[in-house]
Design an enzyme around this catalytic site. Structure first.
Site, PDB file in Angstrom:
ATOM      1  N   GLY A  14       0.668  -1.645  -0.071  1.00 21.67           N
ATOM      2  CA  GLY A  14       0.284   0.063   0.148  1.00 21.67           C
ATOM      3  C   GLY A  14       0.630   1.265  -0.301  1.00 21.67           C
ATOM      4  O   GLY A  14       1.687   1.027   0.456  1.00 21.67           O
ATOM      5  N   GLU A  78      -9.047  -2.021   0.639  1.00 22.11           N
ATOM      6  CA  GLU A  78      -8.237  -2.024   1.362  1.00 22.11           C
ATOM      7  C   GLU A  78      -8.363  -3.301   1.876  1.00 22.11           C
ATOM      8  O   GLU A  78     -10.166  -2.559   2.801  1.00 22.11           O
ATOM      9  CB  GLU A  78      -7.705  -0.588   1.996  1.00 22.11           C
ATOM     10  CG  GLU A  78      -6.785   0.276   1.192  1.00 22.11           C
ATOM     11  CD  GLU A  78      -6.190   1.439   2.113  1.00 22.11           C
ATOM     12  OE1 GLU A  78      -5.738   0.469   3.720  1.00 22.11           O
ATOM     13  OE2 GLU A  78      -6.128   2.602   1.856  1.00 22.11           O
ATOM     14  N   ILE A  81      -8.659  -8.256   7.314  1.00 20.20           N
ATOM     15  CA  ILE A  81      -8.787  -9.204   7.965  1.00 20.20           C
ATOM     16  C   ILE A  81      -8.967  -9.770   9.137  1.00 20.20           C
ATOM     17  O   ILE A  81      -8.218  -9.462  10.167  1.00 20.20           O
ATOM     18  CB  ILE A  81      -8.011 -10.671   6.931  1.00 20.20           C
ATOM     19  CG1 ILE A  81      -7.775 -10.136   5.289  1.00 20.20           C
ATOM     20  CG2 ILE A  81      -9.163 -11.887   7.389  1.00 20.20           C
ATOM     21  CD1 ILE A  81      -7.682 -11.245   4.731  1.00 20.20           C
ATOM     22  N   HIS A  83      -8.446 -11.004  11.317  1.00 18.32           N
ATOM     23  CA  HIS A  83      -7.534 -12.802  12.081  1.00 18.32           C
ATOM     24  C   HIS A  83      -6.180 -12.095  12.076  1.00 18.32           C
ATOM     25  O   HIS A  83      -5.629 -11.170  11.723  1.00 18.32           O
ATOM     26  CB  HIS A  83      -7.388 -13.743  11.305  1.00 18.32           C
ATOM     27  CG  HIS A  83      -6.599 -15.404  10.997  1.00 18.32           C
ATOM     28  ND1 HIS A  83      -7.553 -15.630  11.961  1.00 18.32           N
ATOM     29  CD2 HIS A  83      -5.117 -15.462  10.704  1.00 18.32           C
ATOM     30  CE1 HIS A  83      -6.029 -16.750  12.431  1.00 18.32           C
ATOM     31  NE2 HIS A  83      -5.508 -16.536  11.762  1.00 18.32           N
ATOM     32  N   TYR A  90       2.514 -10.618   1.779  1.00 23.14           N
ATOM     33  CA  TYR A  90       1.960 -10.102   0.771  1.00 23.14           C
ATOM     34  C   TYR A  90       2.879 -10.626  -0.629  1.00 23.14           C
ATOM     35  O   TYR A  90       3.788 -11.968  -0.038  1.00 23.14           O
ATOM     36  CB  TYR A  90       3.689  -9.033   0.595  1.00 23.14           C
ATOM     37  CG  TYR A  90       3.079  -7.424   1.128  1.00 23.14           C
ATOM     38  CD1 TYR A  90       2.212  -6.643   0.654  1.00 23.14           C
ATOM     39  CD2 TYR A  90       3.791  -7.538   2.454  1.00 23.14           C
ATOM     40  CE1 TYR A  90       1.491  -5.814   1.298  1.00 23.14           C
ATOM     41  CE2 TYR A  90       3.735  -6.252   3.515  1.00 23.14           C
ATOM     42  CZ  TYR A  90       3.167  -5.404   2.529  1.00 23.14           C
ATOM     43  OH  TYR A  90       2.538  -4.745   3.489  1.00 23.14           O
ATOM     44  N   ARG A 103     -20.679   2.408   6.045  1.00 22.52           N
ATOM     45  CA  ARG A 103     -21.357   3.744   6.125  1.00 22.52           C
ATOM     46  C   ARG A 103     -20.363   4.416   5.549  1.00 22.52           C
ATOM     47  O   ARG A 103     -19.096   3.576   4.914  1.00 22.52           O
ATOM     48  CB  ARG A 103     -20.719   4.094   7.400  1.00 22.52           C
ATOM     49  CG  ARG A 103     -19.421   3.519   7.673  1.00 22.52           C
ATOM     50  CD  ARG A 103     -18.452   4.073   9.333  1.00 22.52           C
ATOM     51  NE  ARG A 103     -17.408   3.929   9.585  1.00 22.52           N
ATOM     52  CZ  ARG A 103     -15.648   4.462   9.510  1.00 22.52           C
ATOM     53  NH1 ARG A 103     -16.162   5.339   8.659  1.00 22.52           N
ATOM     54  NH2 ARG A 103     -15.293   3.527   9.778  1.00 22.52           N
TER      55      ARG A 103
END
Ligand code: ADP
Ligand code: MG
Length: 147
Positions: A14, A78, A81, A83, A90, A103
């Site tokens: 990112g 994006e 997760i 967990h 990656y 939202r």
């Protein structure tokens, strides 16, 4: 509408918003994957399921927003997760099923306010994704297929 929407692609770096430092890492898709999103899908926060490579299907929250790296002309996706992973993934194949909108994106007064908002999104998603109408998607053939 266009939900549920299924996406898959490789996890890339990112733009270093430091989400890992906030305790909320978000796995990014390439712009090629983002371009497959229906144009009428609003930006904002969504929930659904995610699977990394051959692993289990986990709950996720996804932010679909305007990507500052591309001067806000391209969207970003994006995925956080729900967990705790032992290590980064990656380069892995990430499959996601986007189920519902939570939202719109908002700008917050402070980092703490942002983190609180994300934590409440995660708690909400956690509850919603236990509902049988949603959890049926965990076993959707999309997640079982080899590729
Ligand atoms: P980047 O700016 O490169 O996206 P982040 O700080 O957002 O960096 O961290 C995202 C990376 O963290 C993911 O690409 C993935 O490899 C890793 N990661 C570890 N745990 C998770 C998780 N629970 N959800 C999403 N990504 C995770
Ligand atoms: Mg990220």
């Amino acid at each position: 509408g266009c939900l549920p929407f299924f996406a898959k692609g490789v996890v890339v770096k990112g733009f270093g918003r430091g989400s890992k430092e906030l305790g909320i890492p978000t796995a990014n898709y390439t712009s090629e994957v983002v371009e497959t999103l229906p144009n009428d899908l609003e930006t904002g926060i969504y929930y659904g399921y995610a699977k990394v490579d051959g692993g289990p299907v986990y709950k996720m929250v996804m932010s679909i927003g305007w990507n500052p790296f591309y001067k806000n002309v391209k969207k970003s996706m994006e995925t956080h997760i729900l967990h705790n992973f032992e290590s980064d993934f990656y380069g892995s194949m990430l499959k996601t099923c986007i189920i519902n909108y939570i939202r719109p994106e908002q700008s917050y007064e402070s980092l703490d306010a942002l983190i609180d908002a994300i934590k409440s999104d995660i708690a909400y998603a956690d509850t919603q994704l236990d509902l049988p109408e949603h959890s049926a998607l965990q076993t959707h053939s999309f997640f079982n297929a080899e590729k």
